[in-house]
Design a protein around this motif. Structure first.
Motif, short mmCIF file in Angstrom:
data_model
loop_
_atom_site.label_atom_id
_atom_site.label_comp_id
_atom_site.label_asym_id
_atom_site.label_seq_id
_atom_site.Cartn_x
_atom_site.Cartn_y
_atom_site.Cartn_z
N ALA A 1 -1.99 -4.29 -1.05
CA ALA A 1 -1.76 -2.84 -1.14
C ALA A 1 -0.47 -2.46 -0.44
O ALA A 1 0.33 -1.69 -0.97
CB ALA A 1 -2.93 -2.08 -0.52
N ASN A 2 -0.25 -3.03 0.74
CA ASN A 2 0.97 -2.68 1.48
C ASN A 2 2.22 -3.15 0.76
O ASN A 2 3.21 -2.44 0.73
CB ASN A 2 0.92 -3.29 2.89
N THR A 3 2.15 -4.35 0.20
CA THR A 3 3.30 -4.87 -0.53
C THR A 3 3.59 -3.99 -1.74
O THR A 3 4.74 -3.60 -1.99
CB THR A 3 3.03 -6.31 -1.00
N VAL A 4 2.52 -3.67 -2.48
CA VAL A 4 2.68 -2.83 -3.66
C VAL A 4 3.29 -1.49 -3.26
O VAL A 4 4.22 -0.99 -3.88
CB VAL A 4 1.32 -2.60 -4.36
N ARG A 5 2.75 -0.92 -2.18
CA ARG A 5 3.22 0.38 -1.75
C ARG A 5 4.70 0.34 -1.37
O ARG A 5 5.51 1.13 -1.84
CB ARG A 5 2.40 0.83 -0.53
N LEU A 6 5.06 -0.62 -0.54
CA LEU A 6 6.43 -0.71 -0.06
C LEU A 6 7.39 -0.96 -1.21
O LEU A 6 8.34 -0.21 -1.43
CB LEU A 6 6.55 -1.82 0.99
N GLY A 7 7.09 -2.03 -1.97
CA GLY A 7 7.96 -2.37 -3.10
C GLY A 7 8.04 -1.21 -4.07
O GLY A 7 9.12 -0.84 -4.55
N GLY A 8 6.87 -0.61 -4.33
CA GLY A 8 6.80 0.49 -5.28
C GLY A 8 7.65 1.66 -4.84
O GLY A 8 8.39 2.23 -5.64
N ILE B 1 6.26 4.38 -13.54
CA ILE B 1 6.13 3.32 -12.54
C ILE B 1 5.36 3.83 -11.34
O ILE B 1 4.49 3.15 -10.79
CB ILE B 1 7.52 2.78 -12.16
N LEU B 2 5.65 5.08 -10.96
CA LEU B 2 4.88 5.69 -9.88
C LEU B 2 3.40 5.71 -10.22
O LEU B 2 2.55 5.40 -9.39
CB LEU B 2 5.38 7.12 -9.62
N GLY B 3 3.09 6.04 -11.49
CA GLY B 3 1.70 6.10 -11.94
C GLY B 3 1.01 4.76 -11.78
O GLY B 3 -0.10 4.67 -11.25
N VAL B 4 1.69 3.68 -12.23
CA VAL B 4 1.09 2.34 -12.14
C VAL B 4 0.83 2.00 -10.67
O VAL B 4 -0.25 1.52 -10.31
CB VAL B 4 2.03 1.30 -12.78
N GLY C 1 12.86 18.07 -16.14
CA GLY C 1 11.93 17.36 -15.26
C GLY C 1 10.48 17.56 -15.70
O GLY C 1 9.68 16.62 -15.69
N LEU C 2 10.18 18.78 -16.12
CA LEU C 2 8.81 19.10 -16.51
C LEU C 2 8.41 18.33 -17.77
O LEU C 2 7.29 17.79 -17.86
CB LEU C 2 8.69 20.61 -16.76
N ILE C 3 9.32 18.24 -18.74
CA ILE C 3 9.01 17.50 -19.96
C ILE C 3 8.73 16.03 -19.62
O ILE C 3 7.75 15.45 -20.08
CB ILE C 3 10.16 17.61 -20.98
N GLY C 4 9.59 15.46 -18.75
CA GLY C 4 9.37 14.08 -18.31
C GLY C 4 8.00 13.93 -17.66
O GLY C 4 7.28 12.96 -17.90
N ALA C 5 7.62 14.91 -16.83
CA ALA C 5 6.34 14.85 -16.12
C ALA C 5 5.18 14.90 -17.11
O ALA C 5 4.24 14.12 -17.01
CB ALA C 5 6.24 16.00 -15.12
N VAL C 6 5.26 15.82 -18.08
CA VAL C 6 4.16 15.97 -19.03
C VAL C 6 3.97 14.68 -19.84
O VAL C 6 2.84 14.20 -20.01
CB VAL C 6 4.42 17.18 -19.96
N ILE C 7 5.09 14.09 -20.28
CA ILE C 7 4.99 12.84 -21.04
C ILE C 7 4.32 11.76 -20.19
O ILE C 7 3.38 11.09 -20.63
CB ILE C 7 6.38 12.35 -21.50
N SER C 8 4.77 11.62 -18.94
CA SER C 8 4.21 10.52 -18.15
C SER C 8 2.76 10.79 -17.74
O SER C 8 1.98 9.84 -17.64
CB SER C 8 5.08 10.18 -16.94
#
Ligand SMILES: Nc1ncnc2c1ncn2[C@@H]1O[C@H](COP(=O)(O)OP(=O)(O)OP(=O)(O)O)[C@@H](O)[C@H]1O
Ligand SMILES: [Mg+2]
Lengths: 228, 313
Positions: free
Chosen positions: B181-188, B51-54, B243-250
């Motif tokens: 952008a601001n809405t996306v940023r805040l909500g995100g 979700i952070l990526g999107v 955490g690292l495995i999660g990071a690599v997958i995403s």
């Protein structure tokens, strides 16, 4: 070597476990700590190990004031103290050898040193032949020897034993006492909390008796007593 | 005795290296032992990072669009209605020249507009061939403003003119983009903050299983004088691995997903659209750094929290 100066310990639940304790123990002594259940013996030991903080008074170990020692200072103190418990506290999935070596590994001793030291200590406690056994294959007395070996392996200046014979039959208890006496003869100070009156009476060592959190008697060549 | 402890200190550094590989091995072993919980941990970290990526991609692209179109912000284009004749057109031009804050007003006929569009398309210009007969583009005035601050005023007055079909005004677009952008940023960030907390919670519970299984060992370690850092080591390593495995997958999903999207848009829409998109090869490094630090951070915090209770001996 150990000095309690006006030490008081009140637990968070307001139980006054120790009041105004003054004790001084010299290097090389063998001291029994006796008293009824709930007298404050274990609390005294916990203060030395920095498991809990005194509410008032000062505490000295090896001439250093350890009253205020916290965090990183605590391991340094514990490495100079070998602890022996009533319930042995061995790791069931490690062999006798590994249980003893474990104490060296976790303070970062090199493998070479471990391979040299562990067999020496095991032969000292008479368990060379059981090095590869697991704790559940040993008798209670043998398990307590392993725990004594673990307490000794890092060359502590003090051994603290909290009811080390509490789970053992009288004969085995005597074997353990002989071992502790031997260790004491080599110069290691020993502080032992116990309810075993026969052992205390026949060993004729210093006895510190506590009751209701106070020292009620402190004698060289003392006896268990009948105040409690 | 003191000699021994001195020696111990010296060998500590040499030990650390061997310890690390041992701890990583142990980390994998206990991950496998609690594989259901490990799976949940990795999953929650992955979800948070995806979700952070999107959100990052959305924000990056909105910023990119803003930069690409920057020099067009002080430009207002007025499209004229089909049936406006020569003299009305001139009248409109004169009226605009009277407005405050106008730098220049240039008339652009529909033929010129088509020509400019062809040039913009470059080698794809042939696409527009044949449009000369039935040119769908309107005549227009291209107004340069002295400053962006006159824009709202000028646009208001343009709306009052007769014969004006539409006004294209990029500050409007910019404002809208920034609002989005601001809405996306805040909500995100709210969603991500929440997901990160959940991930920390799940990881700390996963590691608690390992910690509980080794309670006795930790207790003994404390009494023999192991430092808290030494005791924490293997658990922190386990948390970091999760955490690292999660990071690599995403990272993989976000990178290849965006690459796919970028390529498809490029092929389907030619250059019309993709000049506004951040190229996929530019995001890899940033995404990697951000995702790995957040993933590993979640793991470390989760594991430190899980063992705190057991260190109090
Ligand atoms: N962590 C604790 N929090 C609150 N009270 C405690 C705690 N530990 C011990 N106490 C209380 O302090 C008093 C002294 O306990 P302690 O364990 O020192 O006794 P003891 O002499 O070792 O007894 P025993 O012979 O049964 O082992 C008791 O009243 C006990 O309930
Ligand atoms: Mg006790």
């Amino acid at each position: 070597m150990i000095e309690f100066v006006n030490v008081t310990k009140v637990y968070d639940n307001e139980v006054r476990a120790l009041s105004n304790i003054n004790i001084s123990i010299d290097k090389g002594e063998f001291v029994f700590l006796v008293g009824p259940s709930g007298a404050g013996k274990s609390t005294l030991i916990k203060l030395l190990l920095k498991e809990t903080e005194p509410s008032a008074g000062r505490l000295f170990f090896n001439n250093k004031d350890i009253t205020k020692v916290r965090n990183r200072g605590v391991p340094t103190i514990r490495r100079k103290i070998g602890m022996v418990f009533q319930d042995f506290r061995l790791l069931p999935k490690k062999t006798v050898y590994e249980n003893v070596a474990f104490a060296m590994r976790i303070i970062g001793a090199p493998n070479k040193e471990i391979r040299r030291q562990v067999p020496i200590i095991l032969s000292m406690v008479g368990l060379s032949k059981k090095a590869n056994s697991y704790p559940n294959q040993l008798s209670g007395g043998e398990q307590q020897r392993v725990s004594i070996a673990r307490a000794l392996v890092n060359n502590p200046s003090l051994i603290i034993a909290d009811e080390p014979t509490g789970n053992l039959d009288p004969d085995t208890a005597w074997e353990i006492m002989k071992l502790l006496k031997e260790i004491n003869n080599r110069g290691t100070t020993i502080l032992m909390a116990t309810h075993a009156s026969e052992i205390v009476n026949s060993m004729k060592r210093r006895v510190i008796a506590v009751k209701n959190g106070q020292v009620i008697r402190d004698e060289q060549r003392g006896v268990y007593g009948d105040e409690f | 005795m003191d000699k021994l402890s001195e020696m111990n200190r010296e060998v500590c550094t040499a030990m650390n290296f061997r310890n690390l590989s041992y701890m990583i091995k142990q980390g994998f072993v206990s991950m496998w032992k609690n594989r259901m919980m490990s799976f949940a941990s990795v999953g929650s970290v992955t979800a948070a990072l995806l979700i952070l990526g999107v959100i990052l991609l959305l924000i990056l692209n909105i910023n990119n669009i803003a930069t690409v179109t920057q020099n067009q912000f002080d430009e207002v284009v007025v499209y004229l209605e089909e049936d406006v004749d020569q003299s009305d057109t001139e009248r409109i031009g004169d009226a605009i020249n009277e407005f405050d804050g106008i730098l220049s007003v240039i008339y652009q006929s529909k033929e010129q507009a088509l020509e400019i569009m062809k040039q913009n398309l470059g080698e794809n210009g042939y696409l527009l061939e044949g449009l000369e007969e039935e040119n769908p583009l309107p005549n227009s005035y291209v107004i340069q403003l002295k400053d962006l601050k006159y824009a709202d005023d000028v646009v208001m007055r343009l709306e009052g003119l007769t014969g004006v079909e539409d006004i294209r005004y990029l500050k409007d677009v910019l404002d809208q983009l920034m609002t989005i952008a601001n809405t996306v940023r805040l909500g995100g960030f709210i969603i991500i903050g929440f997901l990160i907390l959940i991930s920390i919670f799940i990881i700390s519970n996963t590691i608690k299983l390992t910690v509980a299984a080794r309670k006795r060992e930790i207790n003994i370690m404390k009494y023999v004088g192991a430092t808290n850092g030494f005791i924490r080591g293997p658990f922190v390593v386990e948390g970091m691995l999760l955490g690292l495995i999660g990071a690599v997958i995403s990272i993989a999903v976000v990178y290849f997903g965006y690459k796919y999207l970028f390529t498809v848009l490029n092929e389907e829409l030619y250059v019309l659209f993709t000049v506004y998109l951040v190229p996929y090869y530019k995001i890899f490094q940033d995404i990697t750094i951000i995702f790995v630090s957040i993933g590993v951070g979640i793991g470390v915090i989760g594991s430190v929290l899980s063992i705190r209770k057991f260190l109090k001996v």
